[in-house]
Design an enzyme around this catalytic site. Structure first.
Site, PDB file in Angstrom:
ATOM      1  CD  GLU A   3      -3.958   8.302  -4.001  1.00  0.00           C
ATOM      2  OE1 GLU A   3      -3.672   7.255  -3.403  1.00  0.00           O
ATOM      3  OE2 GLU A   3      -4.206   9.364  -3.415  1.00  0.00           O
ATOM      4  CG  ASP A  33      -1.992   0.983   1.251  1.00  0.00           C
ATOM      5  OD1 ASP A  33      -2.324   1.490   0.162  1.00  0.00           O
ATOM      6  OD2 ASP A  33      -2.528   1.267   2.343  1.00  0.00           O
ATOM      7  N   GLY A  71      -9.360   5.593   2.512  1.00  0.00           N
ATOM      8  CA  GLY A  71     -10.042   6.429   3.492  1.00  0.00           C
ATOM      9  C   GLY A  71     -11.486   5.989   3.681  1.00  0.00           C
ATOM     10  N   GLY A  72     -11.704   4.688   3.820  1.00  0.00           N
ATOM     11  CA  GLY A  72     -13.064   4.160   3.944  1.00  0.00           C
ATOM     12  C   GLY A  72     -13.689   4.363   5.320  1.00  0.00           C
ATOM     13  CB  THR A  73     -12.193   4.834   8.703  1.00  0.00           C
ATOM     14  OG1 THR A  73     -11.451   3.616   8.696  1.00  0.00           O
ATOM     15  CG2 THR A  73     -12.697   5.126  10.111  1.00  0.00           C
ATOM     16  CG  ASP A  91       0.443   7.946  -3.247  1.00  0.00           C
ATOM     17  OD1 ASP A  91       0.292   8.812  -4.140  1.00  0.00           O
ATOM     18  OD2 ASP A  91      -0.005   8.067  -2.101  1.00  0.00           O
ATOM     19  CG  ASN A 114      -6.629   0.703   0.320  1.00  0.00           C
ATOM     20  OD1 ASN A 114      -7.072   0.002  -0.585  1.00  0.00           O
ATOM     21  ND2 ASN A 114      -5.357   0.988   0.459  1.00  0.00           N
ATOM     22  CG  HIS A 157      -5.347   8.315   3.664  1.00  0.00           C
ATOM     23  ND1 HIS A 157      -4.692   8.990   2.691  1.00  0.00           N
ATOM     24  CD2 HIS A 157      -5.526   7.050   3.203  1.00  0.00           C
ATOM     25  CE1 HIS A 157      -4.469   8.177   1.669  1.00  0.00           C
ATOM     26  NE2 HIS A 157      -4.971   6.991   1.947  1.00  0.00           N
ATOM     27  CB  THR A 188      -8.710   4.795  10.556  1.00  0.00           C
ATOM     28  OG1 THR A 188      -7.732   5.317   9.655  1.00  0.00           O
ATOM     29  CG2 THR A 188      -8.778   5.675  11.775  1.00  0.00           C
TER      30      THR A 188
HETATM   31 ZN   LIG Z   1      -4.354   5.098   1.255  1.00  0.00          ZN
END
Ligand SMILES: [Zn+2]
Length: 390
Positions: free
Chosen positions: A133, A81, A209-211, A103, A230, A180, A233
């Site tokens: 990205e 990642d 940054g799914g949290t 990235d 992804n 993120h 957190t």
């Molecule tokens: Zn990330």
């Protein structure tokens, strides 16, 4: 078992669900994530972020990650990642990742394209797919979002089309409103933009940054081409809450007392995500649709005709040079335990995949070493490439 990440994500993309790419920072996370995937019979991506390498030594953790992936009964891929450079991607493939992210999203578009294309060319020669990205998802995985502040830069559909065409990335991480780490306030997603990007690209899209997103937001992301999410957190928060809960129990003082509930807490959140994102119950179908990931052992048997000291120098040089070639995971040399007989000397060079056979043979460093050091003292030899596995 370990499978091709490209096959896995194409299956998710064409069947309308997303695979969780859960970042892990310890054995607790590794065991909990896989236990959750096994329980839900779901494909899963084990993800290690370069920004977390201060918390663990990837050279130590990766063998455990690979072993856990290989012995699991659900389809697993192991993904680097936020790889920061070509060197990081080469090192990652050597360590056992079978998918890498590059990235360069903080760079101007032309520079992002150039850096990403260099990684794609290298990784493709190793059989490893690449995630790029475009746009900028602010923050860093996990607790320390302040370390990478800044405005979110949204991915533009026209630029995305050019970026994918010119780099050849297999998957694209897009920036459409997530950040993120932890969200401040309610996340607002630009789903129209996502739909336009998906319409222009038709490749699996990735959300970082799914949290903090709501259930319905996840469903809409997946309906618009997101096939990889992804997620870290919330897992770190669940682990932290479990430790704090143990800390107030009288008599619980030591490390194992404090961390006892960590795996269960992480696993529970992983299972919730898998069920929500549509991966549950898909393991068997995914295994059928995916090529198993198989390494190759390049075996060279020979009789050295040089003096022992010359042979030792030749081997030292070869081990140094060959181990650096992209796609080479390990270089082992040995001598027969019998003094007599044919093929007293051997090289075993582990390739990340069968794609490396040609890459390695044609690599200038390999050819130079073979011509100047090896072939002159190894006239009679056998060379065989073995694909490993059942
Ligand atoms: Zn990330």
């Amino acid at each position: 078992m370990l499978v091709h990440l490209g096959d896995m994500l194409r299956h998710a993309y064409s069947n309308g669900y997303a695979v969780g790419a859960f970042d892990l920072v310890s054995l607790d996370f590794l065991q909990a994530i896989l236990a959750g995937a096994e329980r839900q019979r779901s494909p899963v991506i084990l993800s290690l972020a370069e920004s977390h390498y201060g918390y663990f030594d990837p050279e130590l953790l990766m063998p455990a990650v690979r072993l856990a992936a290989e012995r699991s009964t659900v389809p697993v891929a192991v993904h680097l990642d936020h790889g920061s450079s070509l060197e990081a991607a080469i090192r990652g493939i050597r360590q056992g990742f079978n998918g890498v992210m590059v990235d360069a999203s903080t760079q101007p578009l032309a520079e992002n394209i150039a850096r990403t294309r260099a990684v794609v060319e290298m990784a493709r020669a190793c059989g490893v797919p690449v995630e790029g990205e475009l746009g900028y998802v602010a923050g860093v995985e996990g607790e320390d979002a302040e370390r990478h502040p800044g405005e979110v830069i949204y991915t533009a559909p026209e630029e995305a089309e050019r970026y994918v065409r010119e780099t050849g990335v297999d998957f694209l991480a897009v920036s459409i409103g997530t950040v993120h780490g932890r969200m401040r306030g309610e996340p607002r997603l630009d789903l129209e933009r996502l739909a336009a990007i998906n319409g222009a690209l038709s490749i699996p899209l990735v959300i970082h940054g799914g949290t903090g997103l709501g259930d319905d937001q996840f469903r809409r992301l997946i309906a618009n081409g997101v096939a990889k999410i992804n997620y870290y957190t919330a897992l770190a928060d669940a682990a932290g809450a479990a430790i704090r809960a143990s800390a107030v129990v009288p008599g619980h003082r030591g490390y194992t007392d404090l961390t006892k509930g960590v795996q269960a807490a992480i696993q529970s959140e992983v299972e919730r995500c898998i069920a929500l994102w549509g991966g549950a119950g898909r393991a068997e179908a995914v295994l059928e649709a995916c090529r198993p990931w198989r390494e190759v052992e390049h075996l060279v048997l020979y009789n050295s005709t040089a003096e022992p000291s010359q042979t030792a120098a030749m081997i030292a040089e070869g081990r140094r040079v060959l181990a650096e070639i992209p796609g080479v995971r390990e270089v082992i040399t040995g001598t027969s335990v019998r003094a007599e007989g044919a093929y007293r000397d051997c090289w075993m060079v582990r390739f990340a995949s069968a794609a490396v056979i040609d890459t390695y043979r044609d690599h200038p460093d390999h050819q130079a070493f073979a011509d100047s050091h090896f072939r002159p003292v190894a006239g009679d030899r056998l060379t065989i490439d073995y694909q490993l596995g059942p």
